[in-house]
Design a protein around this motif. Structure first.
Motif, PDB file in Angstrom:
ATOM      1  N   GLU A 164       0.825  -1.206   0.000  1.00 45.03           N
ATOM      2  CA  GLU A 164       0.000   0.000   0.000  1.00 45.03           C
ATOM      3  C   GLU A 164       0.863   1.261   0.000  1.00 45.03           C
ATOM      4  O   GLU A 164       0.565   2.230  -0.718  1.00 45.03           O
ATOM      5  CB  GLU A 164      -0.926   0.006   1.216  1.00 45.03           C
ATOM      6  CG  GLU A 164      -1.835   1.227   1.267  1.00 45.03           C
ATOM      7  CD  GLU A 164      -2.834   1.181   2.411  1.00 45.03           C
ATOM      8  OE1 GLU A 164      -3.520   2.204   2.631  1.00 45.03           O
ATOM      9  OE2 GLU A 164      -2.931   0.135   3.084  1.00 45.03           O
ATOM     10  N   SER A 171      -7.035   6.648  -5.484  1.00 45.23           N
ATOM     11  CA  SER A 171      -7.582   6.361  -4.154  1.00 45.23           C
ATOM     12  C   SER A 171      -7.444   4.863  -3.911  1.00 45.23           C
ATOM     13  O   SER A 171      -8.096   4.053  -4.596  1.00 45.23           O
ATOM     14  CB  SER A 171      -9.053   6.786  -4.077  1.00 45.23           C
ATOM     15  OG  SER A 171      -9.601   6.448  -2.815  1.00 45.23           O
ATOM     16  N   PHE A 172      -6.585   4.507  -2.955  1.00 42.32           N
ATOM     17  CA  PHE A 172      -6.358   3.100  -2.647  1.00 42.32           C
ATOM     18  C   PHE A 172      -7.444   2.627  -1.688  1.00 42.32           C
ATOM     19  O   PHE A 172      -7.592   3.164  -0.587  1.00 42.32           O
ATOM     20  CB  PHE A 172      -4.972   2.917  -2.012  1.00 42.32           C
ATOM     21  CG  PHE A 172      -4.573   1.481  -1.836  1.00 42.32           C
ATOM     22  CD1 PHE A 172      -3.932   0.793  -2.852  1.00 42.32           C
ATOM     23  CD2 PHE A 172      -4.838   0.810  -0.652  1.00 42.32           C
ATOM     24  CE1 PHE A 172      -3.566  -0.532  -2.700  1.00 42.32           C
ATOM     25  CE2 PHE A 172      -4.473  -0.510  -0.478  1.00 42.32           C
ATOM     26  CZ  PHE A 172      -3.834  -1.195  -1.514  1.00 42.32           C
ATOM     27  N   THR A 217       0.838   3.860  -3.210  1.00 46.23           N
ATOM     28  CA  THR A 217       0.408   5.222  -2.925  1.00 46.23           C
ATOM     29  C   THR A 217       1.535   6.227  -3.174  1.00 46.23           C
ATOM     30  O   THR A 217       1.301   7.311  -3.753  1.00 46.23           O
ATOM     31  CB  THR A 217      -0.072   5.329  -1.455  1.00 46.23           C
ATOM     32  OG1 THR A 217      -1.129   4.386  -1.238  1.00 46.23           O
ATOM     33  CG2 THR A 217      -0.574   6.721  -1.151  1.00 46.23           C
TER      34      THR A 217
END
Length: 247
Positions: A127, A170-171, A131
């Motif tokens: 993540e 947008s994760f 990002t």
């Protein structure tokens, strides 16, 4: 009237004294040397009674000594086979697979290694890297990537910046992360992880116009990343050394 009551009291008193004397003659007097009441749960039998059988203490069971319940005779007749021994990579890979062998080798070389902790760290790293790449955050990427992978990521970020492009991402989260491969070359351990994640992503030009992707539609992405760590190094962190998409 009073004489009648006095005579009755004398008769009742005489009867009470007679009963007391009779009981004393039958029961005897306590001398302080009487045998204490027998407790069937006492660890020691009552003295002078050879027929007393010592019973187990209350609350104890007939369970075997520690470790004994795990020892059974296996098919080969080994009396020290441990029935409690379980395949330690259950849920990660199949027993006897190449991955199981690689995980055994890594765990033997690094006694602190376990797949649960590794996957937890790999999820966080995934993540952070996804990002940071979208945001062009080189400072975050640098310590998480090998030199070769960082050079590739930094080149893509630079090209994007020169073209005046910006990623709007947008994760959402990771649906699944699983170890799919591994190896140990000397002291260098490598583990490959398949990530299935969801995110929204679009690329905009300098005017804010979307030129690629969709800022609203949720996309499911599967990435296959390989992490490496030198087990001689005190640094417990794994670095990303290879990236790819699912076949």
């Amino acid at each position: 009237m009073d004489d009648g009551l006095n005579l009755l009291n004398i008769i009742l008193l005489a009867i009470a004294v007679g009963v007391f004397l009779k009981l004393r003659s039958v029961l005897g007097r306590r001398t302080g040397h009487e045998r204490p009441p027998y407790d069937p749960y006492s660890e020691n039998p009552a003295p002078g009674n050879d027929k007393v059988v010592t019973l187990p203490k209350r609350g104890r069971t007939d369970a075997p000594a520690s470790g004994a319940r795990d020892r059974v005779i296996d098919a080969a007749g080994d009396p020290f086979a441990n029935a409690g021994a379980r395949f330690r990579w259950r849920g990660v890979t199949e027993e006897g697979s190449p991955l199981a062998g690689a995980l055994d080798a890594i765990a033997d070389a690094d006694r602190t290694f376990d797949t649960e902790s590794f996957l937890s760290g790999a999820r966080m790293a995934y993540e952070m890297i996804v990002t940071a790449f979208a945001a062009g955050d080189r400072a975050t990427l640098k310590p998480l990537l090998s030199d070769d992978v960082y050079a590739s990521f930094e080149g893509a970020i630079s090209a994007r910046e020169k073209a005046g492009l910006q990623i709007d991402q947008s994760f959402i989260g990771i649906d699944k992360a699983a170890i799919t491969g591994g190896s140990l070359d000397g002291t260098r351990a490598r583990l490959t992880v398949s990530f299935r994640s969801e995110l929204t992503s679009s690329t905009k030009n300098s005017d804010g116009v979307v030129v690629e992707g969709d800022p609203v539609t949720v996309r499911e992405i599967t990435d296959v990343w390989t992490f490496e760590r030198d087990l001689r190094n005190r640094d417990p962190n794994w670095k990303l050394v290879a990236t790819g998409a699912a076949a």
